[in-house]
Scaffold this motif. Sequence first.
Motif, PDB file in Angstrom:
ATOM      1  N   LYS A  50       0.833  -1.204   0.000  1.00 31.14           N
ATOM      2  CA  LYS A  50       0.000   0.000   0.000  1.00 31.14           C
ATOM      3  C   LYS A  50       0.869   1.256   0.000  1.00 31.14           C
ATOM      4  N   VAL A  51       1.909   1.253   0.835  1.00 25.19           N
ATOM      5  CA  VAL A  51       2.797   2.414   0.913  1.00 25.19           C
ATOM      6  C   VAL A  51       3.574   2.569  -0.386  1.00 25.19           C
ATOM      7  N   THR A  52       4.031   1.455  -0.943  1.00 26.04           N
ATOM      8  CA  THR A  52       4.765   1.490  -2.210  1.00 26.04           C
ATOM      9  C   THR A  52       3.887   2.060  -3.325  1.00 26.04           C
ATOM     10  N   SER A  53       2.643   1.629  -3.367  1.00 24.95           N
ATOM     11  CA  SER A  53       1.714   2.134  -4.376  1.00 24.95           C
ATOM     12  C   SER A  53       1.487   3.630  -4.207  1.00 24.95           C
ATOM     13  N   MET A  54       1.343   4.068  -2.956  1.00 27.35           N
ATOM     14  CA  MET A  54       1.143   5.484  -2.674  1.00 27.35           C
ATOM     15  C   MET A  54       2.343   6.302  -3.154  1.00 27.35           C
ATOM     16  N   LEU A  55       3.542   5.806  -2.871  1.00 22.90           N
ATOM     17  CA  LEU A  55       4.758   6.509  -3.294  1.00 22.90           C
ATOM     18  C   LEU A  55       4.829   6.613  -4.814  1.00 22.90           C
ATOM     19  N   LYS A  57       2.333   6.588  -6.970  1.00 27.73           N
ATOM     20  CA  LYS A  57       1.318   7.521  -7.469  1.00 27.73           C
ATOM     21  C   LYS A  57       1.745   8.972  -7.258  1.00 27.73           C
ATOM     22  N   LEU A  58       2.324   9.256  -6.090  1.00 24.38           N
ATOM     23  CA  LEU A  58       2.753  10.627  -5.813  1.00 24.38           C
ATOM     24  C   LEU A  58       3.922  11.021  -6.713  1.00 24.38           C
ATOM     25  N   ALA A  59       4.801  10.084  -6.998  1.00 23.61           N
ATOM     26  CA  ALA A  59       5.922  10.374  -7.897  1.00 23.61           C
ATOM     27  C   ALA A  59       5.411  10.599  -9.316  1.00 23.61           C
ATOM     28  N   LYS A  60       4.418   9.826  -9.722  1.00 23.00           N
ATOM     29  CA  LYS A  60       3.868   9.973 -11.063  1.00 23.00           C
ATOM     30  C   LYS A  60       3.220  11.342 -11.242  1.00 23.00           C
ATOM     31  N   ARG A  61       2.619  11.874 -10.178  1.00 23.42           N
ATOM     32  CA  ARG A  61       1.958  13.179 -10.236  1.00 23.42           C
ATOM     33  C   ARG A  61       2.890  14.327  -9.861  1.00 23.42           C
ATOM     34  N   ASN A  62       4.172  14.047  -9.693  1.00 27.64           N
ATOM     35  CA  ASN A  62       5.188  15.052  -9.371  1.00 27.64           C
ATOM     36  C   ASN A  62       4.940  15.743  -8.034  1.00 27.64           C
ATOM     37  N   ILE A  63       4.314  15.060  -7.095  1.00 26.32           N
ATOM     38  CA  ILE A  63       4.155  15.616  -5.758  1.00 26.32           C
ATOM     39  C   ILE A  63       5.443  15.390  -4.978  1.00 26.32           C
ATOM     40  N   ILE A  64       6.066  14.224  -5.193  1.00 25.58           N
ATOM     41  CA  ILE A  64       7.415  13.982  -4.692  1.00 25.58           C
ATOM     42  C   ILE A  64       8.273  13.576  -5.881  1.00 25.58           C
ATOM     43  N   HIS A  65       9.580  13.687  -5.724  1.00 24.32           N
ATOM     44  CA  HIS A  65      10.495  13.354  -6.808  1.00 24.32           C
ATOM     45  C   HIS A  65      10.553  11.842  -6.997  1.00 24.32           C
ATOM     46  N   VAL A  66      10.809  11.410  -8.214  1.00 27.61           N
ATOM     47  CA  VAL A  66      10.863   9.987  -8.528  1.00 27.61           C
ATOM     48  C   VAL A  66      11.965   9.292  -7.733  1.00 27.61           C
ATOM     49  N   ASN A  67      13.121   9.957  -7.609  1.00 32.63           N
ATOM     50  CA  ASN A  67      14.225   9.345  -6.873  1.00 32.63           C
ATOM     51  C   ASN A  67      13.920   9.244  -5.385  1.00 32.63           C
ATOM     52  N   LYS A  68      13.214  10.197  -4.842  1.00 35.84           N
ATOM     53  CA  LYS A  68      12.820  10.136  -3.432  1.00 35.84           C
ATOM     54  C   LYS A  68      11.904   8.945  -3.199  1.00 35.84           C
ATOM     55  N   ALA A  69      10.973   8.738  -4.110  1.00 32.19           N
ATOM     56  CA  ALA A  69      10.075   7.592  -3.995  1.00 32.19           C
ATOM     57  C   ALA A  69      10.869   6.289  -4.063  1.00 32.19           C
ATOM     58  N   SER A  70      11.827   6.215  -4.969  1.00 35.98           N
ATOM     59  CA  SER A  70      12.643   5.008  -5.104  1.00 35.98           C
ATOM     60  C   SER A  70      13.474   4.754  -3.854  1.00 35.98           C
ATOM     61  N   LEU A  72      12.846   5.788  -0.776  1.00 31.64           N
ATOM     62  CA  LEU A  72      11.963   5.391   0.327  1.00 31.64           C
ATOM     63  C   LEU A  72      11.507   3.947   0.165  1.00 31.64           C
ATOM     64  N   LYS A  73      11.141   3.551  -1.054  1.00 32.86           N
ATOM     65  CA  LYS A  73      10.704   2.170  -1.279  1.00 32.86           C
ATOM     66  C   LYS A  73      11.820   1.193  -0.957  1.00 32.86           C
ATOM     67  N   SER A  74      13.037   1.528  -1.361  1.00 35.24           N
ATOM     68  CA  SER A  74      14.181   0.661  -1.108  1.00 35.24           C
ATOM     69  C   SER A  74      14.432   0.507   0.386  1.00 35.24           C
ATOM     70  N   LYS A  75      14.444   1.637   1.109  1.00 37.23           N
ATOM     71  CA  LYS A  75      14.710   1.594   2.549  1.00 37.23           C
ATOM     72  C   LYS A  75      13.610   0.855   3.291  1.00 37.23           C
ATOM     73  N   LEU A  76      12.362   1.086   2.898  1.00 39.73           N
ATOM     74  CA  LEU A  76      11.251   0.417   3.569  1.00 39.73           C
ATOM     75  C   LEU A  76      11.262  -1.088   3.313  1.00 39.73           C
ATOM     76  N   VAL A  80      11.543  -4.017   6.125  1.00 42.99           N
ATOM     77  CA  VAL A  80      10.571  -5.109   6.276  1.00 42.99           C
ATOM     78  C   VAL A  80      11.265  -6.462   6.160  1.00 42.99           C
ATOM     79  N   ASN A  81      12.213  -6.584   5.250  1.00 44.34           N
ATOM     80  CA  ASN A  81      12.924  -7.857   5.095  1.00 44.34           C
ATOM     81  C   ASN A  81      13.791  -8.176   6.303  1.00 44.34           C
ATOM     82  N   LYS A  82      14.250  -7.129   6.992  1.00 40.90           N
ATOM     83  CA  LYS A  82      15.123  -7.323   8.135  1.00 40.90           C
ATOM     84  C   LYS A  82      14.354  -7.743   9.402  1.00 40.90           C
TER      85      LYS A  82
END
Length: 84
Positions: A50-55, A57-70, A72-76, A80-82
């Motif tokens: 859900k959080v990944t999808s939200m990130l 969508k926000l990157a696609k609409r330029n609310i946050i930068h694409v690299n910031k979304a990437s 955050l997704k990587s760190k999250l 979770v894996n840890k």
Amino acid sequence: MANHKSALKRIRQTEKHNLHNRYYAKTMRNAVKKLRNTTEKSEAVAQLPKVTSMLDKLAKRNIIHVNKASNLKSKLSRYVNKLA
């Protein structure tokens, strides 16, 4: 202050968009915080898509930068894996 009607309209639209974007950015930050504070693996695994999808969508609409979304997704996903 602007003198043209089109400039006044642009100012009104910008304020409206800023409010809209600020709401979604804050919602995203709260979702990320909630996921980071989760200590149970099953809950975290359920929240991650859900959080990944939200990130995305926000990157696609330029609310946050694409690299910031990437980033955050990587760190999250690493977090979770840890979890044990």
